[in-house]
Design a protein around this motif. Structure first.
Motif, PDB file in Angstrom:
ATOM      1  N   UNK A   1       0.797  -1.177   0.169  1.00 54.75           N
ATOM      2  CA  UNK A   1       0.107  -0.099   0.003  1.00 54.75           C
ATOM      3  C   UNK A   1       0.734   1.284   0.018  1.00 54.75           C
ATOM      4  N   UNK A   2       2.057   1.138   0.613  1.00 58.28           N
ATOM      5  CA  UNK A   2       2.840   2.244   0.463  1.00 58.28           C
ATOM      6  C   UNK A   2       3.881   2.319  -0.851  1.00 58.28           C
ATOM      7  N   UNK A   3       3.483   1.541  -1.871  1.00 59.50           N
ATOM      8  CA  UNK A   3       4.250   1.479  -3.056  1.00 59.50           C
ATOM      9  C   UNK A   3       5.567   0.637  -3.054  1.00 59.50           C
ATOM     10  N   UNK A   4       5.740  -0.086  -2.300  1.00 56.77           N
ATOM     11  CA  UNK A   4       7.010  -1.169  -2.137  1.00 56.77           C
ATOM     12  C   UNK A   4       6.659  -2.396  -3.030  1.00 56.77           C
ATOM     13  N   UNK A   5       7.673  -2.809  -3.717  1.00 57.32           N
ATOM     14  CA  UNK A   5       7.713  -4.266  -4.295  1.00 57.32           C
ATOM     15  C   UNK A   5       7.909  -5.418  -3.335  1.00 57.32           C
ATOM     16  N   UNK A   6       7.084  -6.102  -3.075  1.00 53.05           N
ATOM     17  CA  UNK A   6       7.156  -7.257  -2.226  1.00 53.05           C
ATOM     18  C   UNK A   6       7.460  -8.619  -3.049  1.00 53.05           C
ATOM     19  N   UNK A   7       8.404  -9.288  -2.535  1.00 59.75           N
ATOM     20  CA  UNK A   7       8.735 -10.827  -3.289  1.00 59.75           C
ATOM     21  C   UNK A   7       8.468 -11.615  -2.265  1.00 59.75           C
ATOM     22  N   UNK A   8       7.668 -12.903  -2.464  1.00 56.88           N
ATOM     23  CA  UNK A   8       7.243 -13.599  -1.274  1.00 56.88           C
ATOM     24  C   UNK A   8       7.631 -15.200  -1.819  1.00 56.88           C
ATOM     25  N   UNK A   9       8.394 -15.785  -0.870  1.00 57.61           N
ATOM     26  CA  UNK A   9       8.468 -17.365  -1.127  1.00 57.61           C
ATOM     27  C   UNK A   9       7.551 -17.853  -0.299  1.00 57.61           C
ATOM     28  N   UNK A  10       6.273 -18.442  -1.375  1.00 55.62           N
ATOM     29  CA  UNK A  10       5.195 -19.001  -1.051  1.00 55.62           C
ATOM     30  C   UNK A  10       4.139 -17.904  -0.650  1.00 55.62           C
ATOM     31  N   UNK A  11       2.838 -18.352  -0.864  1.00 54.00           N
ATOM     32  CA  UNK A  11       1.587 -17.594  -0.381  1.00 54.00           C
ATOM     33  C   UNK A  11       0.546 -18.501  -0.690  1.00 54.00           C
ATOM     34  N   UNK A  12      -0.696 -17.966  -0.546  1.00 49.48           N
ATOM     35  CA  UNK A  12      -2.050 -18.748  -0.666  1.00 49.48           C
ATOM     36  C   UNK A  12      -2.260 -19.792  -1.414  1.00 49.48           C
ATOM     37  N   UNK A  13      -1.553 -19.628  -2.582  1.00 46.00           N
ATOM     38  CA  UNK A  13      -1.346 -20.767  -3.441  1.00 46.00           C
ATOM     39  C   UNK A  13      -0.940 -22.072  -2.734  1.00 46.00           C
ATOM     40  N   UNK A  14       0.166 -21.985  -2.031  1.00 48.83           N
ATOM     41  CA  UNK A  14       0.813 -23.214  -1.384  1.00 48.83           C
ATOM     42  C   UNK A  14      -0.459 -23.841  -0.411  1.00 48.83           C
ATOM     43  N   UNK A  15      -1.192 -23.159   0.314  1.00 49.88           N
ATOM     44  CA  UNK A  15      -2.008 -23.733   1.262  1.00 49.88           C
ATOM     45  C   UNK A  15      -3.227 -24.483   0.308  1.00 49.88           C
ATOM     46  N   UNK A  16      -3.512 -23.800  -0.665  1.00 50.00           N
ATOM     47  CA  UNK A  16      -4.552 -24.348  -1.518  1.00 50.00           C
ATOM     48  C   UNK A  16      -3.967 -25.725  -2.035  1.00 50.00           C
ATOM     49  N   UNK A  17      -2.999 -25.612  -2.479  1.00 51.16           N
ATOM     50  CA  UNK A  17      -2.334 -26.927  -3.119  1.00 51.16           C
ATOM     51  C   UNK A  17      -1.834 -28.326  -1.965  1.00 51.16           C
ATOM     52  N   UNK A  18      -1.252 -27.642  -0.943  1.00 52.36           N
ATOM     53  CA  UNK A  18      -0.702 -28.594  -0.090  1.00 52.36           C
ATOM     54  C   UNK A  18      -1.926 -29.049   0.907  1.00 52.36           C
ATOM     55  N   UNK A  19      -2.715 -28.176   1.420  1.00 50.56           N
ATOM     56  CA  UNK A  19      -3.802 -28.455   2.295  1.00 50.56           C
ATOM     57  C   UNK A  19      -4.834 -29.003   1.542  1.00 50.56           C
ATOM     58  N   UNK A  20      -5.421 -27.972   0.766  1.00 55.36           N
ATOM     59  CA  UNK A  20      -6.731 -28.121  -0.012  1.00 55.36           C
ATOM     60  C   UNK A  20      -6.738 -29.311  -0.762  1.00 55.36           C
ATOM     61  N   UNK A  21      -5.698 -29.872  -1.398  1.00 56.41           N
ATOM     62  CA  UNK A  21      -5.475 -30.702  -2.237  1.00 56.41           C
ATOM     63  C   UNK A  21      -4.798 -32.119  -1.634  1.00 56.41           C
ATOM     64  N   UNK A  22      -3.681 -31.681  -1.356  1.00 54.29           N
ATOM     65  CA  UNK A  22      -2.765 -32.753  -0.775  1.00 54.29           C
ATOM     66  C   UNK A  22      -3.319 -33.494   0.455  1.00 54.29           C
ATOM     67  N   UNK A  23      -4.067 -32.586   1.408  1.00 48.48           N
ATOM     68  CA  UNK A  23      -4.672 -33.152   2.632  1.00 48.48           C
ATOM     69  C   UNK A  23      -6.087 -33.213   2.401  1.00 48.48           C
ATOM     70  N   UNK A  24      -6.577 -33.157   1.210  1.00 53.64           N
ATOM     71  CA  UNK A  24      -8.172 -33.240   1.082  1.00 53.64           C
ATOM     72  C   UNK A  24      -8.857 -32.630   1.763  1.00 53.64           C
ATOM     73  N   UNK A  25      -8.556 -31.277   2.134  1.00 53.19           N
ATOM     74  CA  UNK A  25      -9.434 -30.522   2.985  1.00 53.19           C
ATOM     75  C   UNK A  25     -10.375 -29.398   2.125  1.00 53.19           C
ATOM     76  N   UNK A  26     -10.282 -29.602   0.693  1.00 56.48           N
ATOM     77  CA  UNK A  26     -11.041 -28.881  -0.018  1.00 56.48           C
ATOM     78  C   UNK A  26     -11.167 -27.436  -0.060  1.00 56.48           C
ATOM     79  N   UNK A  27     -12.426 -26.945  -0.462  1.00 54.36           N
ATOM     80  CA  UNK A  27     -12.416 -25.317  -0.602  1.00 54.36           C
ATOM     81  C   UNK A  27     -12.283 -24.531   0.868  1.00 54.36           C
ATOM     82  N   UNK A  28     -12.575 -25.213   1.853  1.00 53.86           N
ATOM     83  CA  UNK A  28     -12.336 -24.734   3.140  1.00 53.86           C
ATOM     84  C   UNK A  28     -11.120 -23.941   3.395  1.00 53.86           C
ATOM     85  N   UNK A  29      -9.828 -24.517   2.737  1.00 56.46           N
ATOM     86  CA  UNK A  29      -8.554 -23.984   2.724  1.00 56.46           C
ATOM     87  C   UNK A  29      -8.647 -22.370   2.129  1.00 56.46           C
ATOM     88  N   UNK A  30      -9.321 -22.331   0.816  1.00 54.19           N
ATOM     89  CA  UNK A  30      -9.468 -20.975   0.275  1.00 54.19           C
ATOM     90  C   UNK A  30     -10.317 -20.040   1.146  1.00 54.19           C
TER      91      UNK A  30
END
Length: 205
Positions: A88-117
């Motif tokens: 919000x202050x105009x800076x560039x942020x580079x992040x190693x993993x974010x929400x996509x990781x949870x969707x694939x590792x927990x949502x799909x890998x752990x079979x928790x589905x859309x609750x993770x999203x």
């Protein structure tokens, strides 16, 4: 830019994200953009403590829902304390993993589905990546790049689990073609970096 750029890196363990993140930061600096590097789980004092609990090999009995909620809790703090203020202050942020990781590792890998999203959308306060680089490498190859004694609780999961996660990543890439840029991570470090730079030049120039 009034609003900063939020860049994330995703991919199987051992795909080379850390190296490419450092190279991208250097490239952006040469273009006049100072980038903040951060990681998940982690990025703040509170989030790093949660990371220790999640990845501790002594916590093998952790329930999948507990795992998913801990990731979301770590992310909520990270967004509130670091990512949201920076972007919000105009800076560039580079992040190693974010929400996509949870969707694939927990949502799909752990079979928790859309609750993770759902729990993660609550956690991130509407802050989502502008661009995501998905470094694609066969999980079996990636797993062998990490020494056995250095593997954390999730890295120690069976290969079948990591194959399901990898398939879920590829599905996400197809569903989000404007945001997720899939890159073959079996190439050389230089080849991968050049592909990432080419995509970034189209965004920042």
């Amino acid at each position: 830019m009034s609003k900063g750029l939020f860049i994330t890196f995703e991919g199987p363990d051992g795909s080379g994200k850390t190296t490419q993140i450092e190279m991208l930061k250097k490239f952006l600096a040469e273009k006049g953009y100072e980038a903040i590097l951060t990681r998940e789980p982690g990025g703040t004092a509170i989030s790093e403590k949660i990371r220790e609990i999640i990845l501790d090999k002594n916590n093998m009995e952790m329930d999948y829902r507990t795992e998913a909620l801990l990731y979301a809790a770590s992310r909520a703090q990270h967004v509130a304390e670091v990512i949201k203020p920076a972007v919000e202050s105009g800076k560039t942020v580079i992040c190693d993993r974010f929400m996509d990781s949870s969707i694939v590792y927990q949502g799909f890998g752990r079979k928790l589905g859309d609750d993770v999203r759902i729990i993660n959308e609550f956690a991130v306060q509407g802050i989502l990546p502008d661009i995501t680089f998905l470094l694609k490498v066969d999980p079996e190859i990636g797993k062998h790049r990490i020494k056995a004694e250095e593997q954390d609780r999730l890295e120690l999961e069976k290969l079948e689990y990591h194959m399901e996660v990898f398939q879920a990543y590829q599905n996400l890439e197809k569903q989000n073609p404007n945001r997720i840029i899939g890159i073959d991570a079996s190439g050389t470090i230089h080849e991968i970096s050049e592909k990432i730079k080419a995509h970034m030049e189209r965004i920042i120039l």
